[in-house]
Write a protein that holds these residues in place. Structure first.
Motif, PDB file in Angstrom:
ATOM      1  N   GLY A   1       1.013  -1.169  -0.021  1.00 46.82           N
ATOM      2  CA  GLY A   1      -0.033   0.148  -0.041  1.00 46.82           C
ATOM      3  C   GLY A   1       0.788   1.457   0.151  1.00 46.82           C
ATOM      4  O   GLY A   1       1.947   1.211   0.726  1.00 46.82           O
ATOM      5  N   ILE A   2       0.504   2.195  -0.751  1.00 42.29           N
ATOM      6  CA  ILE A   2       1.288   3.410  -0.787  1.00 42.29           C
ATOM      7  C   ILE A   2       0.195   4.809  -0.520  1.00 42.29           C
ATOM      8  O   ILE A   2      -0.728   4.790  -1.032  1.00 42.29           O
ATOM      9  N   GLY A   3       0.742   5.427   0.365  1.00 42.55           N
ATOM     10  CA  GLY A   3       0.227   6.698   0.724  1.00 42.55           C
ATOM     11  C   GLY A   3       0.793   7.957   0.356  1.00 42.55           C
ATOM     12  O   GLY A   3       1.903   8.056   0.235  1.00 42.55           O
ATOM     13  N   TRP A   4      -0.236   8.829   0.082  1.00 48.58           N
ATOM     14  CA  TRP A   4       0.204  10.278  -0.371  1.00 48.58           C
ATOM     15  C   TRP A   4      -0.052  11.145   0.869  1.00 48.58           C
ATOM     16  O   TRP A   4      -1.572  10.978   1.093  1.00 48.58           O
ATOM     17  N   PHE A   5       0.613  11.901   1.435  1.00 53.45           N
ATOM     18  CA  PHE A   5       0.455  12.796   2.737  1.00 53.45           C
ATOM     19  C   PHE A   5       0.876  14.313   2.323  1.00 53.45           C
ATOM     20  O   PHE A   5       1.747  14.586   1.326  1.00 53.45           O
ATOM     21  N   ARG A   6       0.405  15.162   2.858  1.00 57.39           N
ATOM     22  CA  ARG A   6       0.907  16.582   2.872  1.00 57.39           C
ATOM     23  C   ARG A   6       1.104  17.008   4.326  1.00 57.39           C
ATOM     24  O   ARG A   6       0.226  16.643   5.274  1.00 57.39           O
ATOM     25  N   GLN A   7       1.988  18.245   4.325  1.00 52.26           N
ATOM     26  CA  GLN A   7       2.117  18.992   5.491  1.00 52.26           C
ATOM     27  C   GLN A   7       2.573  20.302   5.264  1.00 52.26           C
ATOM     28  O   GLN A   7       3.393  20.597   4.691  1.00 52.26           O
ATOM     29  N   ALA A   8       1.428  21.216   5.613  1.00 51.45           N
ATOM     30  CA  ALA A   8       1.658  22.712   5.716  1.00 51.45           C
ATOM     31  C   ALA A   8       2.598  23.120   6.807  1.00 51.45           C
ATOM     32  O   ALA A   8       2.553  22.559   7.954  1.00 51.45           O
ATOM     33  N   PRO A   9       3.232  24.313   6.598  1.00 51.03           N
ATOM     34  CA  PRO A   9       4.034  24.751   7.997  1.00 51.03           C
ATOM     35  C   PRO A   9       3.123  24.897   9.058  1.00 51.03           C
ATOM     36  O   PRO A   9       2.048  25.423   8.980  1.00 51.03           O
ATOM     37  N   GLY A  10       3.597  24.576  10.190  1.00 55.82           N
ATOM     38  CA  GLY A  10       2.880  24.535  11.370  1.00 55.82           C
ATOM     39  C   GLY A  10       1.781  23.420  11.627  1.00 55.82           C
ATOM     40  O   GLY A  10       0.851  23.832  12.641  1.00 55.82           O
ATOM     41  N   LYS A  11       1.478  22.850  10.671  1.00 59.22           N
ATOM     42  CA  LYS A  11       0.250  21.982  10.906  1.00 59.22           C
ATOM     43  C   LYS A  11       0.883  20.404  10.540  1.00 59.22           C
ATOM     44  O   LYS A  11       1.814  19.964  10.554  1.00 59.22           O
ATOM     45  N   GLU A  12      -0.115  19.564  11.279  1.00 57.56           N
ATOM     46  CA  GLU A  12       0.140  18.053  11.224  1.00 57.56           C
ATOM     47  C   GLU A  12       0.193  17.431   9.616  1.00 57.56           C
ATOM     48  O   GLU A  12      -0.439  17.981   8.847  1.00 57.56           O
ATOM     49  N   ARG A  13       0.863  16.460   9.615  1.00 57.40           N
ATOM     50  CA  ARG A  13       1.057  15.759   8.289  1.00 57.40           C
ATOM     51  C   ARG A  13      -0.381  14.976   8.077  1.00 57.40           C
ATOM     52  O   ARG A  13      -0.990  14.266   8.920  1.00 57.40           O
ATOM     53  N   VAL A  14      -0.972  15.232   6.844  1.00 53.87           N
ATOM     54  CA  VAL A  14      -2.416  14.541   6.671  1.00 53.87           C
ATOM     55  C   VAL A  14      -2.499  13.732   5.405  1.00 53.87           C
ATOM     56  O   VAL A  14      -1.765  14.067   4.606  1.00 53.87           O
ATOM     57  N   TRP A  15      -3.177  12.910   5.271  1.00 50.36           N
ATOM     58  CA  TRP A  15      -3.437  11.955   4.315  1.00 50.36           C
ATOM     59  C   TRP A  15      -4.177  12.806   3.140  1.00 50.36           C
ATOM     60  O   TRP A  15      -5.247  13.300   3.417  1.00 50.36           O
TER      61      TRP A  15
END
Length: 126
Positions: free
Chosen positions: A33-47
């Motif tokens: 399984g492969i996941g893509w996530f993103r993280q904006a400055p000061g925020k948690e990493r989200v799916w």
């Protein structure tokens, strides 16, 4: 040594599209399984999306549904994240990750993943 390398990020205007790539080095995705996530400055990493390479099934959360799609390349050593109708709120560093156990359905849970790429920056201007 197994590695993941993301690419394809950049600066775009709202409404435009980007296609990110996640390339495997030293292994292939096979049945993982492969996941893509993103993280904006000061925020948690989200799916933002995940893909089961074994059968090609994918899942996305509501906030990317209809705009983000994920697919695997024919050699199963690269996974793509197609992002359409981008919004300024999509600005973040985007990461791909591999679930360590094969045949396990992908998820949006960060701790499920062990191997992560270095990230690629996506900036969407209004």
């Amino acid at each position: 040594e197994a590695q993941l390398v993301e690419s394809g990020g950049g600066l775009v205007q709202a409404g435009e599209s980007l296609k990110l790539s996640c390339a495997a080095s030293g292994f292939t995705f096979e049945n993982h399984g492969i996941g893509w996530f993103r993280q904006a400055p000061g925020k948690e990493r989200v799916w933002v999306a995940c893909l089961n390479v074994r059968d090609g099934t994918a899942s996305v959360p509501d906030y990317t549904k209809g705009r983000f799609t994920v697919a695997v390349g024919s050699a199963r050593d690269v996974v793509f994240l197609q992002m359409n109708a981008l919004e300024p709120e999509d600005t973040a560093t985007y990461y791909c990750a591999v679930h360590p156990a094969p045949y396990v359905m992908c998820s949006g849970y960060v701790p499920d993943y062990e191997l992560w790429g270095q990230g690629t920056q996506v900036t969407v201007s209004s």
